[in-house]
Write an enzyme that holds these catalytic residues in place. Structure first.
Site, short mmCIF file in Angstrom:
data_model
loop_
_atom_site.label_atom_id
_atom_site.label_comp_id
_atom_site.label_asym_id
_atom_site.label_seq_id
_atom_site.Cartn_x
_atom_site.Cartn_y
_atom_site.Cartn_z
N LYS A 28 -100.82 -40.54 -0.83
CA LYS A 28 -100.08 -39.67 -1.36
C LYS A 28 -100.54 -39.77 -3.18
O LYS A 28 -100.82 -38.66 -3.72
CB LYS A 28 -98.46 -40.17 -1.67
CG LYS A 28 -97.72 -39.75 -2.76
CD LYS A 28 -96.43 -40.09 -2.59
CE LYS A 28 -95.97 -41.63 -3.31
NZ LYS A 28 -96.05 -41.32 -4.57
N ASN A 29 -100.82 -41.02 -3.32
CA ASN A 29 -101.28 -41.05 -4.94
C ASN A 29 -102.64 -40.47 -5.36
O ASN A 29 -103.13 -40.58 -6.24
CB ASN A 29 -101.07 -42.19 -5.43
CG ASN A 29 -99.44 -42.61 -5.53
OD1 ASN A 29 -98.69 -41.99 -5.47
ND2 ASN A 29 -99.37 -43.92 -5.55
N CYS A 123 -88.81 -42.09 -9.07
CA CYS A 123 -88.14 -43.24 -8.48
C CYS A 123 -87.49 -44.04 -9.49
O CYS A 123 -87.60 -44.05 -10.74
CB CYS A 123 -89.13 -44.09 -7.99
SG CYS A 123 -89.67 -43.34 -6.48
N ARG A 128 -89.78 -45.73 -17.67
CA ARG A 128 -90.96 -44.74 -17.59
C ARG A 128 -91.16 -43.45 -18.36
O ARG A 128 -91.08 -42.35 -18.47
CB ARG A 128 -90.77 -43.98 -16.07
CG ARG A 128 -90.64 -45.13 -14.97
CD ARG A 128 -90.86 -44.51 -13.51
NE ARG A 128 -92.30 -44.44 -13.09
CZ ARG A 128 -92.40 -43.94 -11.85
NH1 ARG A 128 -91.57 -43.41 -11.18
NH2 ARG A 128 -93.71 -43.98 -11.58
N ASP A 317 -96.51 -51.71 -6.01
CA ASP A 317 -95.61 -50.90 -5.04
C ASP A 317 -95.64 -51.84 -3.76
O ASP A 317 -94.80 -51.55 -2.90
CB ASP A 317 -96.76 -49.66 -4.68
CG ASP A 317 -96.77 -48.91 -5.85
OD1 ASP A 317 -95.71 -48.45 -6.19
OD2 ASP A 317 -97.71 -48.87 -6.62
N ARG A 410 -90.39 -39.22 0.90
CA ARG A 410 -91.23 -39.03 -0.19
C ARG A 410 -92.59 -39.54 -0.04
O ARG A 410 -93.66 -38.95 -0.53
CB ARG A 410 -90.65 -39.48 -1.50
CG ARG A 410 -89.83 -38.59 -2.08
CD ARG A 410 -89.45 -38.85 -3.85
NE ARG A 410 -90.70 -38.78 -4.25
CZ ARG A 410 -91.04 -39.29 -5.54
NH1 ARG A 410 -90.00 -39.81 -6.12
NH2 ARG A 410 -91.97 -39.06 -6.15
N1 EPU Z 1 -96.06 -46.37 -19.28
C1 EPU Z 1 -95.61 -46.22 -20.62
N2 EPU Z 1 -95.97 -45.04 -21.20
C2 EPU Z 1 -96.39 -44.10 -20.61
C3 EPU Z 1 -96.74 -44.04 -19.33
C4 EPU Z 1 -96.77 -45.37 -18.70
O1 EPU Z 1 -95.28 -47.02 -21.22
O2 EPU Z 1 -96.63 -42.87 -21.01
C5 EPU Z 1 -95.90 -47.56 -18.87
C6 EPU Z 1 -94.97 -47.67 -17.51
O3 EPU Z 1 -93.74 -47.65 -17.78
C7 EPU Z 1 -95.23 -48.84 -16.86
C8 EPU Z 1 -96.80 -48.98 -16.98
O4 EPU Z 1 -97.16 -48.11 -17.93
O5 EPU Z 1 -94.54 -49.94 -17.45
C9 EPU Z 1 -97.58 -48.63 -15.81
O6 EPU Z 1 -97.05 -47.41 -15.07
P1 EPU Z 1 -98.31 -46.31 -14.79
O7 EPU Z 1 -98.16 -45.11 -15.70
O8 EPU Z 1 -99.59 -46.87 -14.47
O9 EPU Z 1 -97.28 -45.54 -13.60
P2 EPU Z 1 -97.56 -44.12 -12.90
O10 EPU Z 1 -98.69 -43.52 -13.37
O11 EPU Z 1 -96.29 -43.46 -13.31
C10 EPU Z 1 -98.50 -44.84 -10.67
C11 EPU Z 1 -97.82 -44.35 -9.29
C12 EPU Z 1 -96.67 -45.29 -9.02
C13 EPU Z 1 -97.18 -46.76 -9.13
C14 EPU Z 1 -97.70 -47.20 -10.63
C15 EPU Z 1 -98.21 -48.48 -10.77
C16 EPU Z 1 -98.84 -42.14 -8.75
C17 EPU Z 1 -98.34 -40.84 -8.48
N3 EPU Z 1 -97.76 -42.99 -8.89
O12 EPU Z 1 -97.30 -44.37 -11.45
O13 EPU Z 1 -96.68 -44.97 -7.49
O14 EPU Z 1 -96.18 -47.65 -8.96
O15 EPU Z 1 -98.72 -45.84 -10.90
O16 EPU Z 1 -99.34 -48.68 -9.95
O17 EPU Z 1 -99.86 -42.68 -8.91
C18 EPU Z 1 -95.04 -44.94 -5.62
O18 EPU Z 1 -96.29 -44.42 -5.02
O19 EPU Z 1 -94.44 -45.21 -4.75
C19 EPU Z 1 -95.30 -45.01 -6.81
C20 EPU Z 1 -94.26 -45.08 -7.80
#
Ligand code: EPU
Length: 431
Positions: A28-29, A123, A128, A317, A410
């Site tokens: 998915k990701n 989620c 976030r 995850d 999802r």
């Molecule tokens: N963060 C910030 N500010 C931002 C963006 C992120 O503080 O502007 C923080 C987040 O709150 C978190 C940390 O950075 O504490 C890392 O989060 P990240 O941004 O890496 O997460 P994401 O990109 O929103 C992706 C995956 C998630 C997975 C996370 C961590 C996708 C589409 N989603 O999310 O996947 O948990 O990386 O590896 O790639 C899932 O597949 O179920 C899922 C939630």
């Protein structure tokens, strides 16, 4: 309308009776950013090994709002055509239900110099925020306005400017977004402290194959030379296997199966999980594209502690499925969730099932095992915990009901059919 299907699961009462083979779907990701990258293309392209999951419907809604066509050709094969793209706004409803909608921001702003999007939802795993995105766009010369729950972003003369961005946190989707933003920006974009998840590497390889100039693949510093629209020229993106699905199945196999083959996966993306489980006593055969769990000699697993970390560390995850594993392991373990502060809240549900878990604060919990779990009614708060609850329900004695199956759908395509095939008694009750 969000579907509110339920799963009714008959627990195995700790018998390891599942058996057979389960195939891992495409990630998915990996699909989400590659689909979003289509906005950077002159021509359309085909994507293969696409998982049939709910998030695909959200993507289609976003595409429809933008004027992009997602044409199903075969099961798991889609053609994406952006030649009629006519909007710069990310559709609100889909965005509220899928945080990953944010990855469209980079390509849209880079291509059209303008962007409108709502604060994304998704989620329930913590706050976030999107500060990294907003700050990054400002650094690239865009102006950000926030009005009535929507962000309005505009570049000065229709173009983002290449610049240096140091990420305070190596965020996965922020890394993907700014890689794509840099491709059509003026000059060079340097990204420091980037995430290096396999899905990001796969995205970069795809973009470079189609004309992007991204250097530093796999390292924490990327250099992107801005240029013109990309061209696929009939190239096809083959989605990499979902390492998170494979990892979840590995834990399922260790707890519930006499033998389980997890096929069509890439074990090299799961090294830390395999190492931890092997040390704990799980018998795992590691092939090039498969994993086999063998439980013919029943024994107790030893507990271990984890600290979630960006790749190649222990994936956040897989934290909740691992906690279910630890409730069944001998000894005490500490789980330190370092990425999301809301991602341990579900442990109170496992306690209701009979687990011995103490939460010390929003990031740390200790688990004492083994404890027999009992069937319960559970509501999954996110994709991965939804599946962790399926594993817990199968380990438990008696029946469990899992509500809010939408979250599981999802990320895990037709999961009840795949689990039924390996011997699980799981039924979907439609709303
Ligand atoms: N963060 C910030 N500010 C931002 C963006 C992120 O503080 O502007 C923080 C987040 O709150 C978190 C940390 O950075 O504490 C890392 O989060 P990240 O941004 O890496 O997460 P994401 O990109 O929103 C992706 C995956 C998630 C997975 C996370 C961590 C996708 C589409 N989603 O999310 O996947 O948990 O990386 O590896 O790639 C899932 O597949 O179920 C899922 C939630």
């Amino acid at each position: 309308m969000m579907k509110r299907d339920k799963f009714i699961i008959q627990g195995l009462g700790n018998k390891k009776s599942l058996s057979g083979k389960i195939r891992v779907n495409g990630a998915k990701n990996a699909v989400l950013p590659v689909m979003a990258s289509s906005v950077l293309f002159k021509d359309g392209f085909k994507i293969k090994n696409v998982p049939l999951i709910e998030d695909l419907n959200r993507l289609d809604e976003i595409f429809k709002g933008l004027g992009v066509e997602m044409i199903k050709q075969l099961d798991g094969e889609y053609f994406i055509n952006t030649t009629k793209i006519n909007s710069v706004e990310i559709e609100e409803e889909a965005s509220k239900r899928m945080r990953a909608s944010i990855i469209f921001t980079g390509p849209i702003l880079a291509r059209f110099g303008e962007l409108i999007f709502p604060h994304p939802g998704g989620c329930v795993i913590g706050a976030r925020p999107i500060d990294l995105f907003l700050e990054g766009f400002e650094k690239m010369g865009a102006k950000v306005k926030h009005n009535d729950g929507k962000y309005f972003i505009k570049t000065k003369d229709g173009k983002l400017k290449g610049t240096k961005i140091f990420f305070k946190i190596p965020s996965v989707t922020a890394t993907e977004t700014f890689i794509m933003a840099g491709i059509l920006a003026e000059g060079k974009t340097i990204l420091k402290n980037v995430a290096i998840e396999p899905e990001i590497i796969s995205l970069i390889e795809w973009l470079n194959d189609c004309g992007a100039k991204i250097k530093g693949v796999g390292t924490p510093v990327l250099e992107i030379e801005g240029g013109s629209l990309l061209e696929a020229n009939d190239k096809v993106y083959e989605t990499i296997p979902d390492r998170l699905e494979a990892g979840s199945f590995l834990i399922l196999g260790a707890l519930c199966a006499s033998d389980l083959e997890i096929s069509n996966c890439n074990p090299s993306h799961l090294e830390i999980v395999i190492e931890m489980l092997k040390d704990s006593g799980v018998d795992i055969e590691v092939g090039k594209d498969y994993l086999k769990v063998n439980n013919k000699n029943l024994k107790n697993y030893k507990s271990f502690s984890i600290k979630t970390h960006e790749y190649p560390g222990f994936p956040t995850d897989l934290q909740s499925p691992t906690v279910v594993f630890l409730t069944q392991s001998q000894g005490e373990s500490l789980v330190f969730e370092t990425i999301f502060e809301g991602r341990l809240n579900y442990t109170s549900d496992l306690v209701k099932m009979g687990a011995d878990i103490k939460m010390w604060d929003s990031h740390r919990a200790t688990i004492k095992g083994p404890k027999q779990l009992k069937g319960c009614e559970l509501e999954g708060p996110d994709i991965r915990t939804g599946f962790a609850f399926v594993i817990a329900a199968l380990v438990a004695e008696k029946e469990s009901i899992i509500t809010n199956v939408y979250y599981i759908d999802r990320g895990y395509g037709s999961i009840e059919k795949r689990l039924f095939k390996i011997g699980a008694d799981i039924k979907r009750v439609k709303e």
